[in-house]
Every structure is written in C-alpha cells, then in structure tokens.
Design a protein around this motif. Sequence first.
Motif, PDB file in Angstrom:
ATOM      1  N   VAL A 181       0.846  -1.197   0.000  1.00 50.46           N
ATOM      2  CA  VAL A 181       0.000   0.000   0.000  1.00 50.46           C
ATOM      3  C   VAL A 181       0.882   1.248   0.000  1.00 50.46           C
ATOM      4  CG1 VAL A 181      -1.711   1.309   1.317  1.00 50.46           C
ATOM      5  CG2 VAL A 181      -1.930  -1.177   1.118  1.00 50.46           C
ATOM      6  N   CYS A 182       1.953   1.225   0.800  1.00 49.81           N
ATOM      7  CA  CYS A 182       2.876   2.374   0.841  1.00 49.81           C
ATOM      8  C   CYS A 182       3.514   2.607  -0.523  1.00 49.81           C
ATOM      9  CB  CYS A 182       3.956   2.146   1.897  1.00 49.81           C
ATOM     10  SG  CYS A 182       3.349   2.111   3.589  1.00 49.81           S
ATOM     11  N   ARG A 183       3.908   1.521  -1.173  1.00 49.42           N
ATOM     12  CA  ARG A 183       4.517   1.647  -2.504  1.00 49.42           C
ATOM     13  C   ARG A 183       3.537   2.193  -3.534  1.00 49.42           C
ATOM     14  NH1 ARG A 183       7.345  -4.295  -2.487  1.00 49.42           N
ATOM     15  NH2 ARG A 183       9.377  -3.727  -1.606  1.00 49.42           N
ATOM     16  N   GLU A 184       2.282   1.819  -3.390  1.00 52.52           N
ATOM     17  CA  GLU A 184       1.256   2.334  -4.307  1.00 52.52           C
ATOM     18  C   GLU A 184       1.002   3.817  -4.057  1.00 52.52           C
ATOM     19  OE1 GLU A 184      -1.412   0.846  -6.452  1.00 52.52           O
ATOM     20  OE2 GLU A 184      -0.051  -0.814  -6.827  1.00 52.52           O
ATOM     21  N   LEU A 185       0.985   4.215  -2.794  1.00 54.91           N
ATOM     22  CA  LEU A 185       0.693   5.595  -2.436  1.00 54.91           C
ATOM     23  C   LEU A 185       1.803   6.556  -2.835  1.00 54.91           C
ATOM     24  CD1 LEU A 185      -0.851   5.292   1.143  1.00 54.91           C
ATOM     25  CD2 LEU A 185      -1.950   6.354  -0.830  1.00 54.91           C
ATOM     26  N   TYR A 186       3.030   6.102  -2.703  1.00 54.38           N
ATOM     27  CA  TYR A 186       4.187   6.994  -2.868  1.00 54.38           C
ATOM     28  C   TYR A 186       4.200   7.744  -4.195  1.00 54.38           C
ATOM     29  CZ  TYR A 186       9.089   8.462  -3.068  1.00 54.38           C
ATOM     30  OH  TYR A 186      10.233   9.191  -3.191  1.00 54.38           O
ATOM     31  N   PRO A 187       4.095   7.076  -5.349  1.00 52.30           N
ATOM     32  CA  PRO A 187       4.109   7.840  -6.609  1.00 52.30           C
ATOM     33  C   PRO A 187       2.897   8.741  -6.778  1.00 52.30           C
ATOM     34  CG  PRO A 187       3.664   5.501  -7.024  1.00 52.30           C
ATOM     35  CD  PRO A 187       4.063   5.615  -5.588  1.00 52.30           C
ATOM     36  N   ARG A 188       1.761   8.325  -6.217  1.00 57.54           N
ATOM     37  CA  ARG A 188       0.554   9.156  -6.341  1.00 57.54           C
ATOM     38  C   ARG A 188       0.703  10.447  -5.542  1.00 57.54           C
ATOM     39  NH1 ARG A 188      -4.456   5.450  -4.892  1.00 57.54           N
ATOM     40  NH2 ARG A 188      -5.600   7.265  -5.648  1.00 57.54           N
ATOM     41  N   ILE A 189       1.229  10.342  -4.335  1.00 54.62           N
ATOM     42  CA  ILE A 189       1.434  11.534  -3.502  1.00 54.62           C
ATOM     43  C   ILE A 189       2.529  12.407  -4.087  1.00 54.62           C
ATOM     44  CG2 ILE A 189       2.129  12.336  -1.207  1.00 54.62           C
ATOM     45  CD1 ILE A 189      -0.700  11.169  -1.316  1.00 54.62           C
ATOM     46  N   ASN A 190       3.584  11.778  -4.595  1.00 56.71           N
ATOM     47  CA  ASN A 190       4.672  12.530  -5.222  1.00 56.71           C
ATOM     48  C   ASN A 190       4.180  13.349  -6.408  1.00 56.71           C
ATOM     49  OD1 ASN A 190       7.146  12.511  -4.019  1.00 56.71           O
ATOM     50  ND2 ASN A 190       7.826  10.607  -4.954  1.00 56.71           N
ATOM     51  N   GLU A 249      15.718   4.198   1.067  1.00 55.15           N
ATOM     52  CA  GLU A 249      15.920   5.568   1.553  1.00 55.15           C
ATOM     53  C   GLU A 249      16.409   5.586   2.999  1.00 55.15           C
ATOM     54  OE1 GLU A 249      13.683   9.019   0.276  1.00 55.15           O
ATOM     55  OE2 GLU A 249      12.090   7.646  -0.330  1.00 55.15           O
ATOM     56  N   ILE A 250      17.332   6.481   3.260  1.00 57.65           N
ATOM     57  CA  ILE A 250      17.793   6.735   4.628  1.00 57.65           C
ATOM     58  C   ILE A 250      16.962   7.879   5.181  1.00 57.65           C
ATOM     59  CG2 ILE A 250      19.767   7.454   6.027  1.00 57.65           C
ATOM     60  CD1 ILE A 250      21.574   6.266   3.858  1.00 57.65           C
ATOM     61  N   TYR A 251      16.657   7.824   6.475  1.00 56.99           N
ATOM     62  CA  TYR A 251      15.811   8.860   7.061  1.00 56.99           C
ATOM     63  C   TYR A 251      16.423  10.246   6.882  1.00 56.99           C
ATOM     64  CZ  TYR A 251      13.405  11.861  10.278  1.00 56.99           C
ATOM     65  OH  TYR A 251      12.714  12.915  10.801  1.00 56.99           O
ATOM     66  N   ARG A 252      15.562  11.164   6.559  1.00 51.57           N
ATOM     67  CA  ARG A 252      15.932  12.580   6.523  1.00 51.57           C
ATOM     68  C   ARG A 252      14.754  13.382   7.042  1.00 51.57           C
ATOM     69  NH1 ARG A 252      14.327  11.214   1.369  1.00 51.57           N
ATOM     70  NH2 ARG A 252      12.666  12.538   0.524  1.00 51.57           N
ATOM     71  N   TYR A 253      15.027  14.514   7.644  1.00 48.73           N
ATOM     72  CA  TYR A 253      13.949  15.365   8.150  1.00 48.73           C
ATOM     73  C   TYR A 253      13.191  15.959   6.972  1.00 48.73           C
ATOM     74  CZ  TYR A 253      11.489  19.168  10.444  1.00 48.73           C
ATOM     75  OH  TYR A 253      10.510  20.013  10.891  1.00 48.73           O
ATOM     76  N   ASN A 254      11.871  15.851   7.002  1.00 49.97           N
ATOM     77  CA  ASN A 254      11.057  16.413   5.928  1.00 49.97           C
ATOM     78  C   ASN A 254       9.628  16.604   6.430  1.00 49.97           C
ATOM     79  OD1 ASN A 254      10.333  13.666   6.008  1.00 49.97           O
ATOM     80  ND2 ASN A 254       9.619  13.761   3.902  1.00 49.97           N
ATOM     81  N   ALA A 255       8.798  17.214   5.583  1.00 50.98           N
ATOM     82  CA  ALA A 255       7.441  17.561   6.011  1.00 50.98           C
ATOM     83  C   ALA A 255       6.422  16.475   5.714  1.00 50.98           C
ATOM     84  CB  ALA A 255       7.007  18.877   5.353  1.00 50.98           C
ATOM     85  N   LEU A 256       6.707  15.595   4.745  1.00 54.23           N
ATOM     86  CA  LEU A 256       5.723  14.613   4.311  1.00 54.23           C
ATOM     87  C   LEU A 256       6.371  13.236   4.212  1.00 54.23           C
ATOM     88  CD1 LEU A 256       2.877  13.960   3.353  1.00 54.23           C
ATOM     89  CD2 LEU A 256       3.505  14.765   1.066  1.00 54.23           C
ATOM     90  N   THR A 257       5.820  12.297   4.952  1.00 50.66           N
ATOM     91  CA  THR A 257       6.372  10.941   5.018  1.00 50.66           C
ATOM     92  C   THR A 257       5.287   9.916   4.706  1.00 50.66           C
ATOM     93  OG1 THR A 257       7.998  11.568   6.713  1.00 50.66           O
ATOM     94  CG2 THR A 257       7.448   9.224   6.545  1.00 50.66           C
ATOM     95  N   ILE A 258       5.651   8.893   3.935  1.00 53.14           N
ATOM     96  CA  ILE A 258       4.801   7.718   3.740  1.00 53.14           C
ATOM     97  C   ILE A 258       5.562   6.534   4.310  1.00 53.14           C
ATOM     98  CG2 ILE A 258       3.726   6.190   2.031  1.00 53.14           C
ATOM     99  CD1 ILE A 258       3.476   8.640   0.205  1.00 53.14           C
TER     100      ILE A 258
END
Length: 435
Positions: A152-161, A178-187
């Motif tokens: 589900v996360c993999r499906e959501l990621y390109p749509r949100i991007n 991906e390695i964690y980085r500080y950001n405003a939007l996370t899936i």
Amino acid sequence: MEALYGRQIVMTKEDQDTLDCTYQSRRGLFIDSKITCQRCGSHFSKEIARLPTQDYYCPYCIQFGRITSQSYLVSQEEKENPPRLVTFTWQEMLTPAQQEVSCNVLSNFQQHKHSLIWAVTGSGKTEMIFAVLRYCLQNGGRAAIASPRIDVCRELYPRINEVFPKENTLLLYGNSNEIYRYNALTICTTHQLFHFYHAFDLLIIDEIDAFPYEGDKRLAFAQKNALKKNGKYVYLSATPPTHLLRSLKETFCIEKLPVRFHKRPLVVPQLIWYENWKYCYQSNWKIKKFIFYLKKLLQDNNVLVFCPSIYYMQKLYTKVGEFFHSSEIECVSAQDKYREEKVQRMRKGEYRILFCTTILERGVTFDHISVIIMGANHNIFSKSVLVQIAGRVDRKGAYHYGQVLFFYNQQTQAIGEACDEIKRMNRLAKESLFV
C-alpha cells in the motif's frame, strides 16, 4: 540536529555526551515490579528479559535494535515552521460525494478533531485526503501517511509525489532504500512509527483494520507516540470492525461514503460450492471445475486467484500451469523478492492469471480484472478480507463485466457477513443523494 526532530533514537549515556544540541532523554525501560518498554509499550516480567550482565532488555521490539535498562530514548522538540506555499498539481475533480467528505475532514482538522473516513473500496479515499494534507503542509505542519502494508505504501508513494511534487516525500519501510531525513511529508509502514516521537501534526492511518496493525497494542502505542500533543488523526477504512467504531464513537468524527466514484455498485460475490477445492490440484478430475470457471472469466478479464496459504498457492499454480502457457500465469506472495515487479507486470497485462495470497487483498488496483477466492470458508478469510478482495473488481475505468467468485465447501459467518455488507453498502449508495 534535524535527525532528532520528532525522532526517538536509542542511545547510551555516553552517546548523549557527544551531542552538541539540546535534547530530551527518557529511560528506555521503566522498571518497577514489572518492566515497561517506553518504545513499544510492552509490559513483561524481569525473569524473561534478563541479560547475562544482569541488565534487562525488551524482547518485543528487538527487531528495531536492542533497548536495555542502560538505554535512553533521545529526541528533540521540533522547531516551529512558518506557513509556506505548497505546490499542488492535482487537476481532476472530486465527485459531490467525495467533495463533501473531503470538506468535512478538513473542517474537522481545523477544529482540532480526529476523523474516520469510512468509504467503500474504490471510492477514492486517497483523493479525499489531499485537501487536509495540503492545509497541514501550507500551515507549516508535518504530516505522515502510514499503512500496515508495504505494498500500500509503494502504491501511495508515486501518487502523492505526483500531487505534491516539491515536497521531497520520504518513503520508509523495513527494507526501503531511503535513509531517514527530516522532511514535512512521510509515507511509511505503521512499524516505522516506532522511530518517531511527537513528530506529526497530521497522522493518516490507511487501512486501519488491516493485519498486522489490527489488534496489535504495540503498534497502537507507537502511533500515539508519533503524534504531536495537539496533532490529529485521520483513519481510512472500507471495513472498520465493530469494536473500532465503538471505541471511536466519542472522539472521532465518522465520515461515511457508500458510493464508488464511478457510481457503479460494488460487485456482489457469486457463491460456488466446490467440495474438493482443498485438493483440487491433485488430479485433472478435481481441477476440472476450477478450470471451467477460470476460462469463463478470462473471456472478459484477467484474473486474480486468492489462496489461503503459500503452500496451497504453489500447488494450485503448478497444476493450472498444465492447462495454460507459462507466460500467461504467475504467482506472488509476501516472501517473493520479485513481488513488486510481478504486480507491475500483471498491471500491464503481461499475465492473464496471477495467483496470490492475501498480500493483494487491499491497496492495489488492476484494470480489467475478475477475482476468485479459493476456499472462501478458510479462517484466514475474515469478513473484512473478503470484502476487500471483492473490492479489487471494477475499481476504475469503463465497466468490463468483472466478477467475484467465492469457491467454498462450508458456509461461514464471514462469508454471510461479507455478502450482506456489500449488499447493504449498495443499498445505501442507491439511496444516497449523490447517485
């Protein structure tokens, strides 16, 4: 040190001495007559978790790194972020029904209220959260969409991007690159929430009723830790269990939508008695009934065949391979390292038949698809799982005569309740002002 904003990192006392920023520190384990883990909330006796050094450790969240009585959970209070411009590129239109739910959820968030979007499969739940996501980000907030399922996360990621192209969205799951980085939007998967502490102003939990989240107290504890003190939840589900609805009654606004975005009804399953479904792969005679219905469905659509176990799936896949060209069929499960590639190839129509476990029960969309459930009476197929699987059919595009077949040899409560719920939602949709 942005890596600590809204995160909780396991450190020793010595590790903390090397930090050159202000931070908060909590004991990893709270020790009394019993031990309580501050990361996963588990309670356990001292006898089962003693190390040779006589220290204690938590055995319940060890997959995220060992936390002991000498460990601390270190985090940093997040800075206040000012309002900003958010690039939003979605050009499509919500239906009136979707628009009402979307507006209600946004209003609830603005009034500091939690929301549950209870909407049928194929209703466009993802599109209904765009407005509240955009509002949160525009006002300097930090948001996450979490799901129990990696797929589900993999499906959501390109749509949100695609909708928020400049947010540099972070995708986190167990083996993600991906390695964690500080950001405003996370899936992320719900398991990744164990690494967050007071991080999110808006936390959206997709498929709130799905395994392994449903009934897992540790994941629920992690979810609460990940939300800021004044943060708000938005839950998404097509099949919320009764106990969840009861628990949310006083604290959540429940936004219900029984209508699919294309306004066609949910496909009602056809119940087909199949005495020998368990052993149908053992002979041509026993498999004859399955092959007959499979070929019939293939006249209009490709077919997903859901199986109750990996062992059964592999046996059935091998037997059916005697009747079809090898290029037409494939099988996939959670143990398959090529599962993402296989799902994409099925989506492109490279396979006609894909055998699968419940890994594909939710969060994935295929065009021109029909569904067969082998052994719908098996205990792995709960009411919600059956409803979700049935919801894979006729999700988008023009109508292509997609069908849902339940093969069974024993009537179960789950089968009856699943069919009743689908019919009830169709009646509600028909009565809706939006149809």
